[in-house]
Design a protein around this motif. Structure first.
Motif, mmCIF file in Angstrom:
data_model
loop_
_atom_site.group_PDB
_atom_site.id
_atom_site.type_symbol
_atom_site.label_atom_id
_atom_site.label_comp_id
_atom_site.label_asym_id
_atom_site.label_seq_id
_atom_site.Cartn_x
_atom_site.Cartn_y
_atom_site.Cartn_z
ATOM 1 N N GLU A 45 0.826 -1.207 0.000
ATOM 2 C CA GLU A 45 0.000 0.000 0.000
ATOM 3 C C GLU A 45 0.866 1.265 0.000
ATOM 4 O O GLU A 45 0.557 2.257 -0.682
ATOM 5 N N LEU A 46 1.948 1.218 0.776
ATOM 6 C CA LEU A 46 2.831 2.379 0.851
ATOM 7 C C LEU A 46 3.579 2.598 -0.450
ATOM 8 O O LEU A 46 3.748 3.730 -0.914
ATOM 9 N N ALA A 47 4.058 1.507 -1.043
ATOM 10 C CA ALA A 47 4.775 1.624 -2.307
ATOM 11 C C ALA A 47 3.879 2.213 -3.390
ATOM 12 O O ALA A 47 4.294 3.082 -4.173
ATOM 13 N N ALA A 48 2.627 1.746 -3.441
ATOM 14 C CA ALA A 48 1.695 2.259 -4.443
ATOM 15 C C ALA A 48 1.352 3.719 -4.182
ATOM 16 O O ALA A 48 1.269 4.533 -5.114
ATOM 17 N N CYS A 49 1.162 4.068 -2.910
ATOM 18 C CA CYS A 49 0.877 5.453 -2.521
ATOM 19 C C CYS A 49 2.023 6.362 -2.947
ATOM 20 O O CYS A 49 1.816 7.429 -3.529
ATOM 21 N N HIS A 50 3.241 5.933 -2.663
ATOM 22 C CA HIS A 50 4.429 6.724 -2.995
ATOM 23 C C HIS A 50 4.542 6.926 -4.506
ATOM 24 O O HIS A 50 4.806 8.047 -4.977
ATOM 25 N N GLU A 51 4.309 5.872 -5.266
ATOM 26 C CA GLU A 51 4.431 5.963 -6.724
ATOM 27 C C GLU A 51 3.372 6.890 -7.308
ATOM 28 O O GLU A 51 3.679 7.751 -8.156
ATOM 29 N N ARG A 52 2.127 6.724 -6.897
ATOM 30 C CA ARG A 52 1.059 7.586 -7.418
ATOM 31 C C ARG A 52 1.328 9.054 -7.088
ATOM 32 O O ARG A 52 1.058 9.949 -7.899
ATOM 33 N N ALA A 53 1.852 9.300 -5.890
ATOM 34 C CA ALA A 53 2.094 10.676 -5.457
ATOM 35 C C ALA A 53 3.230 11.330 -6.228
ATOM 36 O O ALA A 53 3.403 12.552 -6.168
ATOM 37 N N ILE A 54 4.004 10.534 -6.955
ATOM 38 C CA ILE A 54 5.055 11.082 -7.807
ATOM 39 C C ILE A 54 4.562 11.250 -9.243
ATOM 40 O O ILE A 54 4.741 12.309 -9.853
ATOM 41 N N VAL A 55 3.916 10.233 -9.790
ATOM 42 C CA VAL A 55 3.621 10.248 -11.224
ATOM 43 C C VAL A 55 2.323 10.972 -11.575
ATOM 44 O O VAL A 55 2.176 11.452 -12.704
ATOM 45 N N GLU A 56 1.368 11.075 -10.650
ATOM 46 C CA GLU A 56 0.074 11.645 -11.008
ATOM 47 C C GLU A 56 0.000 13.167 -10.938
ATOM 48 O O GLU A 56 -0.743 13.776 -11.717
ATOM 49 N N PRO A 57 0.701 13.857 -10.025
ATOM 50 C CA PRO A 57 0.644 15.328 -10.043
ATOM 51 C C PRO A 57 1.135 15.891 -11.380
ATOM 52 O O PRO A 57 1.995 15.304 -12.050
ATOM 53 N N TYR A 58 0.589 17.034 -11.765
ATOM 54 C CA TYR A 58 0.930 17.600 -13.066
ATOM 55 C C TYR A 58 2.140 18.532 -13.008
ATOM 56 O O TYR A 58 2.655 18.943 -14.056
ATOM 57 N N ALA A 59 2.592 18.879 -11.804
ATOM 58 C CA ALA A 59 3.776 19.721 -11.653
ATOM 59 C C ALA A 59 4.430 19.389 -10.323
ATOM 60 O O ALA A 59 3.748 18.952 -9.374
#
Length: 362
Positions: free
Chosen positions: A123-137
């Protein structure tokens, strides 16, 4: 400009300190700023008063069931903040998330990546990845972290260093009464500020202090720090066992009231910063503002931020040696460099650069 800054906690962790200081500086420049966060453990406000020019939305986050895993708590944190914020997101021109949890909750957002972690919990790994790749800036508080982000994900981030509350900590350096109060309570001490956790290098600091103590038997090791979302009980158990094995009794203060923190820092004979992963090192910059000698882990990011103002060490033995030098030999040039460095890092400058960056996105 209507700006929402999102954080994950009301407690005095570095990212939360950053969020509040940035919000206040943006409001002082005339912007309409609201901070959204989770209120854990019944908290209805932050660890310190916040300028009334800043709007606050503290979303209740009740304790979970007994035995709740870290992964489930993270997912529940994201869901709770998302449910409260999503209906209001369209009201803001800029939505700016300051951490992994708030970035997952925010939807379309700008993200400050303070540092990069490596998790094994799914869950943490997925949270960390999404929080990097999904923001637009993206914003980073140091060039070293921005380089990591570029190398690992091909993302180009704007580098905007932290500010520091220089006046508060510089004034504490001249507060003899405040220093005497801490010395009466604790004696003379080496200080670190941060949780007892792997990222903070807490066991290495014990080892270093064990080597230092024969040279400075009357100086104690004092640790202050706030909460974390993660469960470090096993690490804390190892830390306690190692302290006992070394015959060391560190003073663990936990979270110190905000009004007391500057005098606690200023009363230290040296500040130890053995973190193995950092984005900037705000607590260490506060120590420089308070005219306290700094010994930091020899990391590229800390070399970048502190340069000639700090002593650097990699191993516990080297840390003990550098702490010994800091305690034994006055170094006016290094201290002056530290105070000048801290004075240059203003929150007004950081807020102005954020506004320029926000404007480039519109």
């Amino acid at each position: 400009m209507r700006i929402a800054l999102l954080s994950y906690s009301t407690k005095p962790r570095g990212g939360v300190v950053h969020t509040l200081a940035l919000a206040e500086a943006l409001a002082a420049l005339g912007e309409d700023v609201t901070v959204w966060t989770l209120g854990r453990g019944g908290d209805q406000s932050f660890f310190r008063p916040v300028d009334p020019a800043v709007g606050l939305r503290v979303v209740p986050f009740p304790d979970g069931p007994d035995g709740e895993s870290v992964g489930k708590r993270i997912l529940r944190s994201i869901g709770t903040l998302r449910e409260a914020f999503s209906p209001r997101a369209a009201e803001y021109d800029i939505v700016h998330a300051q951490d992994c949890v708030s970035a997952n909750a925010a939807g379309r957002c700008v993200r400050t990546v303070h540092h990069l972690d490596h998790f094994t919990t799914p869950e943490l790994a997925a949270c960390h990845e999404r929080a990097i790749v999904e923001p637009y800036a993206h914003i980073c508080v140091s060039a070293a972290v921005a380089a990591e982000l570029g190398a690992g994900w091909g993302i180009e981030a704007e580098v905007i260093p932290n500010g520091v509350a220089y006046e508060r900590f510089a004034a504490a350096a001249d507060d003899t009464a405040g220093r005497d109060r801490w010395h009466d309570r604790l004696g003379r001490y080496v200080l670190t500020v941060g949780g007892i956790e792997p990222r903070k290098g807490s066991i290495d600091l014990l080892e270093a202090y064990g080597l230092l103590r024969p040279r400075h038997p009357h100086r104690r090791l004092v640790i202050a720090g706030g909460e974390t979302l993660f469960d470090y009980r096993d690490y804390r158990t190892r830390w306690d066992e190692r302290a006992a094995g070394l015959g060391i009794e560190p003073v663990v203060l936990g979270a110190v009231p905000d009004d007391d923190l500057p005098s606690l820092v200023a009363a230290a004979d040296a500040f130890a910063f053995p973190s193995v992963k950092e984005g900037f090192g705000l607590a260490a910059m506060e120590a420089l503002a308070a005219n306290v000698p700094l010994v930091a882990r020899d990391l590229p990011v800390l070399r970048e931020v502190f340069g000639p103002a700090a002593r650097f060490a990699e191993t516990p033995a080297a840390f003990a040696t550098e702490l010994d030098h800091a305690l034994s030999a006055e170094d006016p040039a290094r201290r002056s460099a530290g105070r000048r460095l801290a004075a240059r890092h203003t929150w007004t400058a950081a807020a102005s650069r954020h506004l320029d960056f926000y404007g480039s996105l519109r």
